[in-house]
Design an enzyme around this catalytic site. Structure first.
Site, PDB file in Angstrom:
ATOM      1  N   SER A  28       0.848  -1.200   0.000  1.00 55.66           N
ATOM      2  CA  SER A  28       0.000   0.000   0.000  1.00 55.66           C
ATOM      3  C   SER A  28       0.875   1.238   0.000  1.00 55.66           C
ATOM      4  O   SER A  28       1.644   1.468   0.941  1.00 55.66           O
ATOM      5  CB  SER A  28      -0.888   0.009   1.251  1.00 55.66           C
ATOM      6  OG  SER A  28      -1.408   1.314   1.445  1.00 55.66           O
TER       7      SER A  28
ATOM      8  N   HIS B   4      -1.558  -1.439  -4.015  1.00 57.00           N
ATOM      9  CA  HIS B   4      -2.786  -1.060  -3.323  1.00 57.00           C
ATOM     10  C   HIS B   4      -2.811   0.457  -3.139  1.00 57.00           C
ATOM     11  O   HIS B   4      -1.870   1.048  -2.618  1.00 57.00           O
ATOM     12  CB  HIS B   4      -2.821  -1.770  -1.971  1.00 57.00           C
ATOM     13  CG  HIS B   4      -4.073  -1.585  -1.188  1.00 57.00           C
ATOM     14  ND1 HIS B   4      -5.207  -2.343  -1.387  1.00 57.00           N
ATOM     15  CD2 HIS B   4      -4.389  -0.725  -0.175  1.00 57.00           C
ATOM     16  CE1 HIS B   4      -6.154  -1.970  -0.535  1.00 57.00           C
ATOM     17  NE2 HIS B   4      -5.679  -0.981   0.208  1.00 57.00           N
TER      18      HIS B   4
ATOM     19  N   ASP C 252      -4.927   3.636  -1.625  1.00 62.18           N
ATOM     20  CA  ASP C 252      -5.949   3.992  -0.639  1.00 62.18           C
ATOM     21  C   ASP C 252      -6.507   5.378  -0.917  1.00 62.18           C
ATOM     22  O   ASP C 252      -5.792   6.377  -0.802  1.00 62.18           O
ATOM     23  CB  ASP C 252      -5.340   3.951   0.762  1.00 62.18           C
ATOM     24  CG  ASP C 252      -5.087   2.519   1.208  1.00 62.18           C
ATOM     25  OD1 ASP C 252      -6.042   1.737   1.229  1.00 62.18           O
ATOM     26  OD2 ASP C 252      -3.920   2.189   1.511  1.00 62.18           O
TER      27      ASP C 252
ATOM     28  N   MET D  14      -9.086   8.235   0.188  1.00 56.46           N
ATOM     29  CA  MET D  14      -9.828   8.669   1.387  1.00 56.46           C
ATOM     30  C   MET D  14     -10.347  10.087   1.185  1.00 56.46           C
ATOM     31  O   MET D  14      -9.653  10.925   0.591  1.00 56.46           O
ATOM     32  CB  MET D  14      -8.902   8.639   2.601  1.00 56.46           C
ATOM     33  CG  MET D  14      -8.217   7.306   2.827  1.00 56.46           C
ATOM     34  SD  MET D  14      -7.304   7.307   4.371  1.00 56.46           S
ATOM     35  CE  MET D  14      -6.455   5.723   4.245  1.00 56.46           C
TER      36      MET D  14
ATOM     37  N   HIS E   5      -8.724   1.011  -3.355  1.00 53.49           N
ATOM     38  CA  HIS E   5      -9.586   0.838  -2.183  1.00 53.49           C
ATOM     39  C   HIS E   5     -10.243   2.178  -1.881  1.00 53.49           C
ATOM     40  O   HIS E   5      -9.573   3.108  -1.433  1.00 53.49           O
ATOM     41  CB  HIS E   5      -8.694   0.346  -1.020  1.00 53.49           C
ATOM     42  CG  HIS E   5      -9.381   0.226   0.294  1.00 53.49           C
ATOM     43  ND1 HIS E   5      -8.676   0.033   1.472  1.00 53.49           N
ATOM     44  CD2 HIS E   5     -10.690   0.259   0.647  1.00 53.49           C
ATOM     45  CE1 HIS E   5      -9.524  -0.045   2.484  1.00 53.49           C
ATOM     46  NE2 HIS E   5     -10.748   0.102   2.014  1.00 53.49           N
TER      47      HIS E   5
ATOM     48  N   MET F  65     -12.234   4.506   0.228  1.00 55.07           N
ATOM     49  CA  MET F  65     -12.772   4.801   1.565  1.00 55.07           C
ATOM     50  C   MET F  65     -13.438   6.167   1.490  1.00 55.07           C
ATOM     51  O   MET F  65     -12.950   7.150   2.045  1.00 55.07           O
ATOM     52  CB  MET F  65     -11.641   4.773   2.590  1.00 55.07           C
ATOM     53  CG  MET F  65     -11.167   3.363   2.910  1.00 55.07           C
ATOM     54  SD  MET F  65      -9.522   3.323   3.621  1.00 55.07           S
ATOM     55  CE  MET F  65      -8.569   3.398   2.119  1.00 55.07           C
TER      56      MET F  65
ATOM     57  N   MET G 196     -11.212  -5.607   6.499  1.00 58.77           N
ATOM     58  CA  MET G 196     -10.355  -4.625   7.181  1.00 58.77           C
ATOM     59  C   MET G 196      -9.973  -5.171   8.548  1.00 58.77           C
ATOM     60  O   MET G 196     -10.840  -5.499   9.361  1.00 58.77           O
ATOM     61  CB  MET G 196     -11.094  -3.288   7.363  1.00 58.77           C
ATOM     62  CG  MET G 196     -11.275  -2.454   6.114  1.00 58.77           C
ATOM     63  SD  MET G 196      -9.761  -2.116   5.182  1.00 58.77           S
ATOM     64  CE  MET G 196      -8.719  -1.268   6.390  1.00 58.77           C
TER      65      MET G 196
ATOM     66  N   GLY H 183      -8.380   4.395   7.612  1.00 54.75           N
ATOM     67  CA  GLY H 183      -8.057   5.824   7.724  1.00 54.75           C
ATOM     68  C   GLY H 183      -6.568   6.104   7.806  1.00 54.75           C
ATOM     69  O   GLY H 183      -6.118   7.136   7.319  1.00 54.75           O
ATOM     70  N   PHE H 184      -5.833   5.201   8.411  1.00 54.31           N
ATOM     71  CA  PHE H 184      -4.410   5.454   8.617  1.00 54.31           C
ATOM     72  C   PHE H 184      -3.600   4.169   8.513  1.00 54.31           C
ATOM     73  O   PHE H 184      -4.108   3.098   8.851  1.00 54.31           O
ATOM     74  CB  PHE H 184      -4.183   6.074  10.008  1.00 54.31           C
ATOM     75  CG  PHE H 184      -4.941   7.348  10.208  1.00 54.31           C
ATOM     76  CD1 PHE H 184      -4.431   8.562   9.764  1.00 54.31           C
ATOM     77  CD2 PHE H 184      -6.199   7.335  10.800  1.00 54.31           C
ATOM     78  CE1 PHE H 184      -5.154   9.739   9.913  1.00 54.31           C
ATOM     79  CE2 PHE H 184      -6.938   8.502  10.957  1.00 54.31           C
ATOM     80  CZ  PHE H 184      -6.407   9.708  10.512  1.00 54.31           C
ATOM     81  N   GLY H 185      -2.363   4.312   8.088  1.00 49.15           N
ATOM     82  CA  GLY H 185      -1.436   3.189   8.111  1.00 49.15           C
ATOM     83  C   GLY H 185      -0.839   3.055   9.510  1.00 49.15           C
ATOM     84  O   GLY H 185      -1.033   3.913  10.373  1.00 49.15           O
ATOM     85  N   GLY H 186      -0.145   1.965   9.721  1.00 42.44           N
ATOM     86  CA  GLY H 186       0.623   1.803  10.953  1.00 42.44           C
ATOM     87  C   GLY H 186      -0.180   1.443  12.187  1.00 42.44           C
ATOM     88  O   GLY H 186       0.324   1.558  13.306  1.00 42.44           O
TER      89      GLY H 186
ATOM     90  N   ASP I  49      -6.401  -6.262   5.027  1.00 44.15           N
ATOM     91  CA  ASP I  49      -5.779  -4.932   4.988  1.00 44.15           C
ATOM     92  C   ASP I  49      -5.746  -4.328   6.384  1.00 44.15           C
ATOM     93  O   ASP I  49      -6.799  -4.066   6.963  1.00 44.15           O
ATOM     94  CB  ASP I  49      -6.607  -4.055   4.031  1.00 44.15           C
ATOM     95  CG  ASP I  49      -6.033  -2.669   3.821  1.00 44.15           C
ATOM     96  OD1 ASP I  49      -4.948  -2.363   4.356  1.00 44.15           O
ATOM     97  OD2 ASP I  49      -6.690  -1.885   3.108  1.00 44.15           O
ATOM     98  N   GLY I  50      -4.532  -4.102   6.887  1.00 49.98           N
ATOM     99  CA  GLY I  50      -4.380  -3.405   8.153  1.00 49.98           C
ATOM    100  C   GLY I  50      -3.555  -4.182   9.159  1.00 49.98           C
ATOM    101  O   GLY I  50      -3.935  -5.274   9.569  1.00 49.98           O
TER     102      GLY I  50
ATOM    103  N   GLY J  21       1.272  -1.802   4.235  1.00 51.59           N
ATOM    104  CA  GLY J  21       1.773  -0.442   4.020  1.00 51.59           C
ATOM    105  C   GLY J  21       3.047  -0.185   4.787  1.00 51.59           C
ATOM    106  O   GLY J  21       4.150  -0.205   4.234  1.00 51.59           O
TER     107      GLY J  21
HETATM  108  C1  DX5 Z   1      -5.890   1.834   6.037  1.00 48.35           C
HETATM  109  C2  DX5 Z   1      -5.621   1.452   4.616  1.00 48.35           C
HETATM  110  C3  DX5 Z   1      -4.518   0.493   4.482  1.00 48.35           C
HETATM  111  C4  DX5 Z   1      -3.195   0.959   5.015  1.00 48.35           C
HETATM  112  C5  DX5 Z   1      -2.569  -0.231   5.668  1.00 48.35           C
HETATM  113  O1  DX5 Z   1      -7.073   2.515   6.140  1.00 48.35           O
HETATM  114  O2  DX5 Z   1      -6.775   0.894   4.007  1.00 48.35           O
HETATM  115  O3  DX5 Z   1      -4.393   0.009   3.150  1.00 48.35           O
HETATM  116  O4  DX5 Z   1      -2.313   1.452   4.044  1.00 48.35           O
HETATM  117  O5  DX5 Z   1      -1.435   0.182   6.340  1.00 48.35           O
HETATM  118  P1  DX5 Z   1      -0.666  -0.793   7.327  1.00 48.35           P
HETATM  119  O6  DX5 Z   1      -0.237  -1.972   6.527  1.00 48.35           O
HETATM  120  O7  DX5 Z   1       0.478   0.031   7.817  1.00 48.35           O
HETATM  121  O8  DX5 Z   1      -1.629  -1.182   8.427  1.00 48.35           O
HETATM  122 ZN    ZN Z   2      -6.453  -0.098   1.999  1.00 48.34          ZN
END
Ligand code: DX5
Ligand code: ZN
Length: 228
Positions: free
Chosen positions: A8, A33, A35, A37, A66, A68, A137, A142-145, A175-176, A197
């Site tokens: 991602s 991937h 994202d 948003m 994806h 969102m 999910m 909404g956020f990575g990490g 994902d996540g 990601g």
């Molecule tokens: C979160 C995204 C993910 C995100 C995953 O809302 O849909 O695709 O990039 O990030 P990681 O792998 O860091 O959880």
């Molecule tokens: Zn995603």
């Protein structure tokens, strides 16, 4: 189908997306991937069709988009036109999900449906036969990490079982919070498309991180080594 790895780009440097994608592809990425948003469905705002169009020019693997966003029906054409090979939409925002799924497919794009962590699998009961993939999910979008929500593992099994009952061989995507510590569990549960990601792009060597994640996923899919 084997396991597909989908790095991602949300966690990549947005000023150097081409480099990030190239590194992931050298490491064996099967998909990229993306994202999207809107600051409404999720608190964050990311990218739109123009960026997807630019990425399409440099990526060699399909783009897994994806969405969102609220009212995804308004943007499906634009993302297809920009070069998305796959588009997934959240069941939480779509009262007419059946129509949306078929609208995506009519554009020649694979249609995925996404479940938030709190959305029950039963929400897919009537659409399971029509989808090209289901995205589970394993964090709140909404956020990575963020940290992997452990219950997602049994949810992957339940979605797989529902698809199987429907006679649909469509893969389950996750994902996540996926990294080397969680990937084996979700693949063993039945996930066959793996989004990652921060585990790829928040490392010093995204190429190597992609390669290691893919090796771990493939090992979990065929523990005996058969079919790798
Ligand atoms: C979160 C995204 C993910 C995100 C995953 O809302 O849909 O695709 O990039 O990030 P990681 O792998 O860091 O959880
Ligand atoms: Zn995603």
């Amino acid at each position: 189908m084997s396991v597909l790895i989908a790095p991602s780009i949300l966690s990549a440097d947005f000023a150097a997306l081409g480099d990030a994608i190239a590194a992931a592809e050298r490491g064996g990425a099967d998909l990229i991937h993306v994202d999207v948003m809107d600051g409404h469905f999720v608190p964050n705002i990311t990218i739109g069709p123009p960026v997807v169009k630019s990425i399409r020019r440099v990526a060699h693997v399909p783009l897994d988009v994806h969405l969102m966003i609220e009212e995804p029906d308004r943007y499906i054409d634009a993302f297809a036109e920009a070069g998305a090979a796959m588009i997934s939409v959240h069941v939480e925002v779509l009262p007419h999900l059946h129509r949306t799924v078929h609208a995506i497919r009519a554009l020649g794009v694979k249609a995925g449906v996404v479940l938030n962590p709190s959305t029950p699998v039963v929400a897919l009961e009537q659409i399971a036969g029509d989808v090209d993939y289901v995205l589970v999910m394993s964090v709140n979008p909404g956020f990575g990490g963020q940290t992997f929500i452990p219950r997602s593992e049994s949810k992957v099994r339940d979605v797989r079982a529902l698809l199987d009952r429907t006679g649909n061989t469509a893969p389950v995507e996750i994902d996540g919070g996926i990294d080397l510590t969680t990937v084996g569990r979700v693949v063993a549960a039945g996930a066959r498309m793996i989004v990652a990601g921060s585990a790829v792009f928040h490392t010093p060597d995204p190429e190597r991180a992609t390669r290691e994640l893919k090796a771990a996923a493939l090992a979990a899919a065929s523990p005996s080594g058969v079919g790798r």
